[in-house]
Design an enzyme around this catalytic site. Sequence first.
Site, PDB file in Angstrom:
ATOM      1  N   LYS A   1     -75.985  15.847  66.546  1.00 31.98           N
ATOM      2  CA  LYS A   1     -75.143  16.954  66.076  1.00 31.98           C
ATOM      3  C   LYS A   1     -75.822  17.665  64.909  1.00 31.98           C
ATOM      4  CE  LYS A   1     -70.556  17.931  64.253  1.00 31.98           C
ATOM      5  NZ  LYS A   1     -69.208  17.450  63.984  1.00 31.98           N
TER       6      LYS A   1
ATOM      7  N   GLY B   1     -68.696  13.551  66.171  1.00 32.35           N
ATOM      8  CA  GLY B   1     -69.699  12.785  66.916  1.00 32.35           C
ATOM      9  C   GLY B   1     -69.083  11.809  67.903  1.00 32.35           C
TER      10      GLY B   1
ATOM     11  N   HIS C   1     -64.751 -17.398  79.567  1.00 34.71           N
ATOM     12  CA  HIS C   1     -65.558 -18.616  79.458  1.00 34.71           C
ATOM     13  C   HIS C   1     -66.297 -18.685  78.128  1.00 34.71           C
ATOM     14  CE1 HIS C   1     -64.876 -19.999  83.556  1.00 34.71           C
ATOM     15  NE2 HIS C   1     -64.725 -18.705  83.797  1.00 34.71           N
TER      16      HIS C   1
END
Length: 548
Positions: free
Chosen positions: A214, A276, A393
């Site tokens: 930007k 952004g 897990h």
Amino acid sequence: MSTRVMPSVRPLRDRPAWRALEKHYGELRATHLRELFAADETRGERMVAEGAGLYLDYSKNRITDETLGLLEALAEQSGVADRIEAMFTGERINVSENRSVLHVALRMPRSASLIVDGVDVVRQVHEVLDRMAAFSDRVRSGEWRGHTGKAIRNVVNIGIGGSDLGPVMAYEALRHYTTREMTFRFVSNVDSTDLVEATRDLVAEETLFIVSSKTFTTLETMTNAHSAREWALAGLGGEESAIAKHFVAVSTNAEKVTEFGIDTNNMFGFWEWVGGRYSMDSAIGLSTMLAIGPERFHELLAGFHAVDEHFRGAPFGQNLPMLMGLLGVWYGDFFGAQTVGVMPYEQYLKRFPAYLQQLTMESNGKHVTLAGRPVEYETGAIYWGEPGTNGQHSFYQLIHQGTKLIPVDLIAFAKTLNPLGDHHDLLMSNVFAQAEALAFGRTEQEVRAEGGPADVVPHRVMEGNRPTNVILAEELTPWTLGSLVALYEHMVFTQGVVWEIDSFDQWGVELGKALAVRIIPELKNEDEPELHHDSSTNALIRRYRAMR
Ligand code: F6P
């Protein structure tokens, strides 16, 4: 002329709904989801909301109808509806930077118009989208040739933060829809390994770099862009003129783009009113468009837009972003929950939690109100997550039996993009089972009834009463991805309004950047520099200089 908007609402803790919620929390905190479900057989069908292709089951939250009524009253007393209108009409709701916040304009249809400071921003947006589409078509078809006449086969996006996380996430999420003839890479870290590994098997003649920034001043991105330029020149015979065919820029800063040596004809612009972390659907999405094509990119925008309309129009009880936003406030400010887990049961969404971290934490990690007064309550939660079954897990143990309350969003799709045997039913069974286990747990009585050693019983008891939202959509498409991202954008917005903070600035990242700039010469100097930091920083710098 758009104006800077300061809401006129009572301080949060003085709002009647907040006070009522404090009292209500005292009454409800010991109530178990088991009791709430037992008391109302229809709860699981009633406490749901649907909009823009997304189904939200929020019944497994620690709430009653009274809670919902109070949260709705809190939204009203916080002026959420007025702030939504202020955002959608371009008022300067980013007060600390005196800017409009108009990412919603990025996905307005061509037929719409939104005049801000005398300019139709929707027309501007579509002009850029058309240029992006023409460029994407040329690259994808092979019409755009590199310096030596070869077609582009590799695209490397260089950017960081919002100029990286959205593009990477979208590329991974929409991989099913991408052209498999091209390779896409994303370089963000100033750690040279990132660029070196991303380019080591690529041929410069067939590679296009998109420098996405930007500001076009970000240290990491500019450093990577300059090194990429060197890499490209080395592979293209060293001719400066070669750069034009292999570098394009996405930025709001034409001057800096020109200074870098990229022709502004090869620049795709956006505007200061796009933050952004709210920019993946602007020209920052150029890599996404190159990967999935312009048509699919427009589907993505349509998904975003559908949720924008939903957010602006749906009543509280059906409004997904508002419900999720207020539930976040309920857990963070009353139950003291510090974090929120987001677990996509969809491999393609593996980078979605990382994307959400910037969106939520850079937006709502704030310690003062819009008026600059210290907040007297908790603001933005810590967001984190991993694809669902992998997490099960690994860290789900703590969510199930640890001492911390962690509300979790489980995201799933009715159809898989890769049907294979019974995989998808197995995957989905885990979504439903986890939400069930987290809510209802397993009582001591149930554990005893199962048998086994008596001394292990306490270890196997699961308290339950752990809240979840289950978000279900039909299939992961560009459209659904747009709707999911917009859902979280507006959730963040809702919370920011309630907390009365500026969700659109990020001053907290500035100090570290400024200090790094000061330290750079102290590391690079040949001669031992005079150091004036604290003793720890001084010692670390000396140790680094001695060790490298
Ligand atoms: O450091 C934070 C930040 O300003 C983010 O908000 C932004 O997305 C990122 O840096 C990159 O900024 P730019 O696009 O200007 O390079």
